[in-house]
Motif scaffolding. Structure first.
Motif, short mmCIF file in Angstrom:
data_model
loop_
_atom_site.label_atom_id
_atom_site.label_comp_id
_atom_site.label_asym_id
_atom_site.label_seq_id
_atom_site.Cartn_x
_atom_site.Cartn_y
_atom_site.Cartn_z
N SER A 53 0.83 -1.21 0.00
CA SER A 53 0.00 0.00 0.00
C SER A 53 0.87 1.25 0.00
O SER A 53 0.61 2.21 -0.73
CB SER A 53 -0.91 0.03 1.22
N LEU A 54 1.89 1.23 0.83
CA LEU A 54 2.78 2.38 0.96
C LEU A 54 3.47 2.67 -0.36
O LEU A 54 3.54 3.81 -0.82
CB LEU A 54 3.81 2.09 2.04
N LEU A 55 3.92 1.60 -1.00
CA LEU A 55 4.62 1.73 -2.28
C LEU A 55 3.70 2.35 -3.33
O LEU A 55 4.06 3.30 -4.02
CB LEU A 55 5.09 0.36 -2.74
N LEU A 56 2.48 1.80 -3.41
CA LEU A 56 1.53 2.27 -4.40
C LEU A 56 1.16 3.73 -4.14
O LEU A 56 1.13 4.55 -5.05
CB LEU A 56 0.28 1.40 -4.39
N ALA A 57 0.91 4.05 -2.87
CA ALA A 57 0.54 5.42 -2.53
C ALA A 57 1.67 6.38 -2.88
O ALA A 57 1.43 7.47 -3.40
CB ALA A 57 0.19 5.50 -1.05
N THR A 58 2.91 5.96 -2.61
CA THR A 58 4.06 6.82 -2.91
C THR A 58 4.13 7.11 -4.41
O THR A 58 4.31 8.25 -4.82
CB THR A 58 5.37 6.15 -2.46
N MET A 59 3.93 6.07 -5.23
CA MET A 59 3.96 6.27 -6.67
C MET A 59 2.89 7.27 -7.09
O MET A 59 3.14 8.17 -7.89
CB MET A 59 3.73 4.93 -7.39
N GLY A 60 1.70 7.10 -6.54
CA GLY A 60 0.60 8.01 -6.87
C GLY A 60 0.91 9.43 -6.47
O GLY A 60 0.70 10.38 -7.23
N ILE A 61 1.48 9.59 -5.26
CA ILE A 61 1.75 10.93 -4.75
C ILE A 61 2.84 11.59 -5.59
O ILE A 61 2.75 12.78 -5.92
CB ILE A 61 2.13 10.88 -3.25
N VAL A 62 3.85 10.81 -5.97
CA VAL A 62 4.92 11.38 -6.81
C VAL A 62 4.31 11.91 -8.11
O VAL A 62 4.61 13.04 -8.54
CB VAL A 62 6.02 10.33 -7.10
N SER A 63 3.41 11.13 -8.73
CA SER A 63 2.85 11.62 -10.00
C SER A 63 1.97 12.85 -9.77
O SER A 63 1.94 13.75 -10.60
CB SER A 63 2.08 10.51 -10.72
N LEU A 64 1.30 12.90 -8.63
CA LEU A 64 0.49 14.09 -8.32
C LEU A 64 1.36 15.32 -8.12
O LEU A 64 1.03 16.41 -8.57
CB LEU A 64 -0.34 13.85 -7.06
#
Lengths: 411, 261
Positions: A286-297
């Motif tokens: 979850s943390l990994l996925l959220a980080t990827m999403g936040i980076v793109s945001l």
């Protein structure tokens, strides 16, 4: 204040519509970001659901025991030793144990007049179906009495029913396993989907009394020593698992002549430990996925900030004019902040649609399950709004601090 | 004349000064503009430029004043001070009873929006909005809001003779018409003081005359106080009083009321 608020939005929309291409490109960053966050969170949620499903039934309160293979192979002093029937009976009698089954299996052909079919022949007992989340479909299960009498009875898995009997009702039919004649007494319903079966056929088996398998088919040392390949023990609940593990450790050590200090020559898999590991893995994912999403945001947000700074520069004279006409700093601030927010809100909505579209197109394949819960949509959308506020503030603030005289003179 | 009265007066006692200044202004009762010893200097490439050097000035309500001077004479800086767009280094600006120099940014914005109307040389219209929307723009910043904004904007357009052009974009109007729209925008908030910075600078002489006639009419009929900046003596002739500036100082200050009539 409702009317000025509406006018702010209306004006912001107008000025974004004046530069459609630029607005669209800026939005693209946020759209991708939100779609990514939304999809990532949905995948995370789907994975969690899968894990929770796999914990259904008896799995979550199971202990599995194996003999330790590695030690037997590498060390001459202590040869590999199998588990046995007597210890299993003792374990079954422990407090807190709801079911304890042993398994001993071999591959043999199942033969009828019409056909033969190779299947996994499992020597089991009355606890096997329950401990493995199987259900009887027709006929009856193997009983304790069948074991005691070494009956030549067989209970068939669905794959065997289909391939040997062509789907016809098999109970009462005669079959041969290798050369030994058996009578079919029951069939097992199709194995439940666990999500982790990885394409294995979980229905290709024939259950027979374990004593019969040893006596009539396997023979040799297995028969002399009453061998069992592995135990599967189901506790009454998760809390008793650790105590059962201690008790069965004591039973096996005594039976195998090991002191408490010796390294065990058997392996115990307690599912409550697995469960923590699952939770840990899930958190990391979850943390990994959220980080990827936040980076793109964030990347999208920088795009918004960039375009807003350009817009402020381009419209410096307009800002000077508005100030001379009575606009307060806060008016200018909210004008540009509204534009940044509007970009992000529109992009957020489109991003949610794109994320949802990706899932319905099935781009993730069958292995990835996505769950688009409303909370996830709100979270993804909320992060887009936050990006608008955070990255829109700096350009809006610098616009509100322009010197009106210089701004009016700006070319 | 007002100049002598207020010269040397202390910064404090603005009310007393106001009273005396108004007593000395023969035509109208209250001074609209009162500046005292206004100074502003900029450093430009190491040397200091005195844009304003002790300017003391009183303008009564209802006057039409033209400030003339060559570029660099300080007339634009004076205009910016009056408009609350720039702050003096020393001295004070009191307009319609408000000490503009001491206003907080948000009150200054309200002052610009409610007391003043600006007219610029380059019109400064929003190109993608029609004339009516351009005229309504200042009302957007009024607190509390103006419910009958559209009617007021239409009235302002009528007053400048463009009542039937409300839905035209600036690009569909001639230069003179654009400047009329800008004047309507300055009028829509019913200002006490109209500040016009080279309002005819971008227009030909015939259109300039039309715009000046419009300003004179507004001054005569509505009693609107106007301060106009120009370097064109012909334009200045429309005013009732002409102030000449040079090197940040006022060098002459003459009434012209009779000729203009």
């Amino acid at each position: 204040m409702a009317v000025p608020g509406l006018r702010l939005v209306f004006n912001a929309f107008g000025s974004l519509a004046e530069r459609p291409m630029r607005t669209l490109l800026t939005m693209l960053g946020i759209i991708i970001g939100v779609a990514a966050v939304y999809t990532m969170l949905a995948i995370g949620e789907g994975t969690q659901k899968k894990i929770l499903e796999s914990l259904d039934g008896t799995q979550a309160r199971s202990i599995t025991v194996f003999p330790n293979w590695t030690r037997g192979r590498s060390s001459q002093k202590r040869p590999y030793r199998r588990l046995n029937e007597a210890d299993l009976l003792e374990v079954r009698a422990l407090p807190g144990v709801e079911a304890a089954t042993g398994n001993l299996s071999r591959e043999y052909p199942v033969i009828t007049d019409a056909t033969d079919w190779s299947s996994d022949i499992r020597g089991t007992d009355q606890d096997y179906l329950f401990a493995n989340d199987f259900e009887l479909e027709a006929g009856r299960d193997i009983t304790e009495t069948d074991l005691a009498r070494k009956e030549t009875f067989a209970v068939l898995g669905q794959t065997v029913v289909k391939n040997v009997f062509g789907g016809q009702y098999p109970v009462g039919a005669k079959i041969k396993i290798s050369n030994v004649p058996f009578t079919v007494i029951g069939t097992v319903a199709k194995a439940p989907e666990t999500g982790w079966s990885n394409g294995r056929d979980r229905d290709n088996f024939v259950l027979v009394p374990r004593s019969t398998l040893r006596d009539r088919l396997v023979g040799g040392d297995y028969l002399v020593r009453n061998h069992v390949n592995q135990y599967r023990i189901i506790g009454e609940n998760q809390k008793v698992l650790d105590r059962i593990e201690e008790d069965l450790d004591a039973i096996l050590r005594r039976s195998r002549g090991l002191s408490a200090a010796d390294a065990p020559d058997f392996r115990v898999l307690n599912f409550s430990a697995n469960r923590q590991q699952y939770a840990e893995t899930q958190r990391t994912l979850s943390l990994l996925l959220a980080t990827m999403g936040i980076v793109s945001l964030v990347v999208g947000g920088v795009g918004v900030m960039n375009i807003m700074l350009v817009s402020v520069t381009e419209r410096t004279r307009e800002i000077g004019l508005r100030m001379s006409l009575g606009a307060r700093r806060s008016d200018i601030l909210s004008q540009f902040l509204t534009e940044a927010l509007l970009i992000c809100i529109l992009s957020g909505l489109i991003g949610l649609g794109v994320g949802y579209g990706v899932s319905t197109l099935g781009l993730g394949g069958d292995d990835i399950e996505m769950i688009f819960a409303p909370e996830i949509a709100i979270l993804a959308f909320g992060s887009a709004v936050l990006v608008g506020v955070v990255f829109g503030y700096l350009p809006a603030h610098s616009a509100s601090r322009l010197n009106p005289v210089e701004a009016l003179r700006h070319e | 004349m007002g100049k002598q009265v207020v010269q040397g007066a202390a910064r404090a006692g603005a009310q007393a000064r106001l009273a005396r200044a108004s007593a000395m202004t023969p035509t109208k009762t209250l001074p609209m503009i009162q500046t005292v010893d206004l100074s502003k200097s900029y450093s430009l490439g190491g040397s200091t430029v005195h844009a304003l050097d002790g300017v003391t000035l009183a303008v009564a309500a209802g006057e039409f004043v033209a400030v003339i001077g060559s570029s660099g004479s300080g007339k634009s800086t004076l205009m910016n001070m009056l408009g609350g767009l720039d702050q003096p280094d020393s001295g004070s600006v009191i307009i319609d009873g408000k000490n503009v120099g001491s206003l907080k940014p948000r009150d200054l914005a309200a002052y610009r929006g409610e007391t003043l109307g600006f007219v610029f040389q380059q019109f400064q219209l929003m190109p993608r909005r029609n004339a009516l929307a351009n005229v309504m723009l200042p009302l957007q910043y009024r607190r509390p809001g103006v419910p009958d904004g559209e009617a007021r904007a239409q009235a302002a357009l009528d007053a400048v003779g463009l009542g039937d052009r409300g839905h035209h974009k600036p690009t569909e109007l001639s230069g003179g018409q654009q400047q009329r729209v800008a004047i309507a925008r300055a009028l829509v908030g019913s200002p006490s003081l109209l500040l016009a910075d080279e309002p005819t600078g971008a227009l030909d002489s015939r259109t300039s005359a039309e715009i000046m006639d419009l300003l004179v009419t507004l001054n005569r009929n509505d009693g609107l106080t106007i301060v106009l900046i120009t370097h064109d003596l012909e334009v200045a002739d429309y005013a009732s009083r002409v102030i000449t500036m040079s090197d940040g100082k006022i060098i002459s200050d003459e009434p012209r009321s009779v000729e203009a009539a």
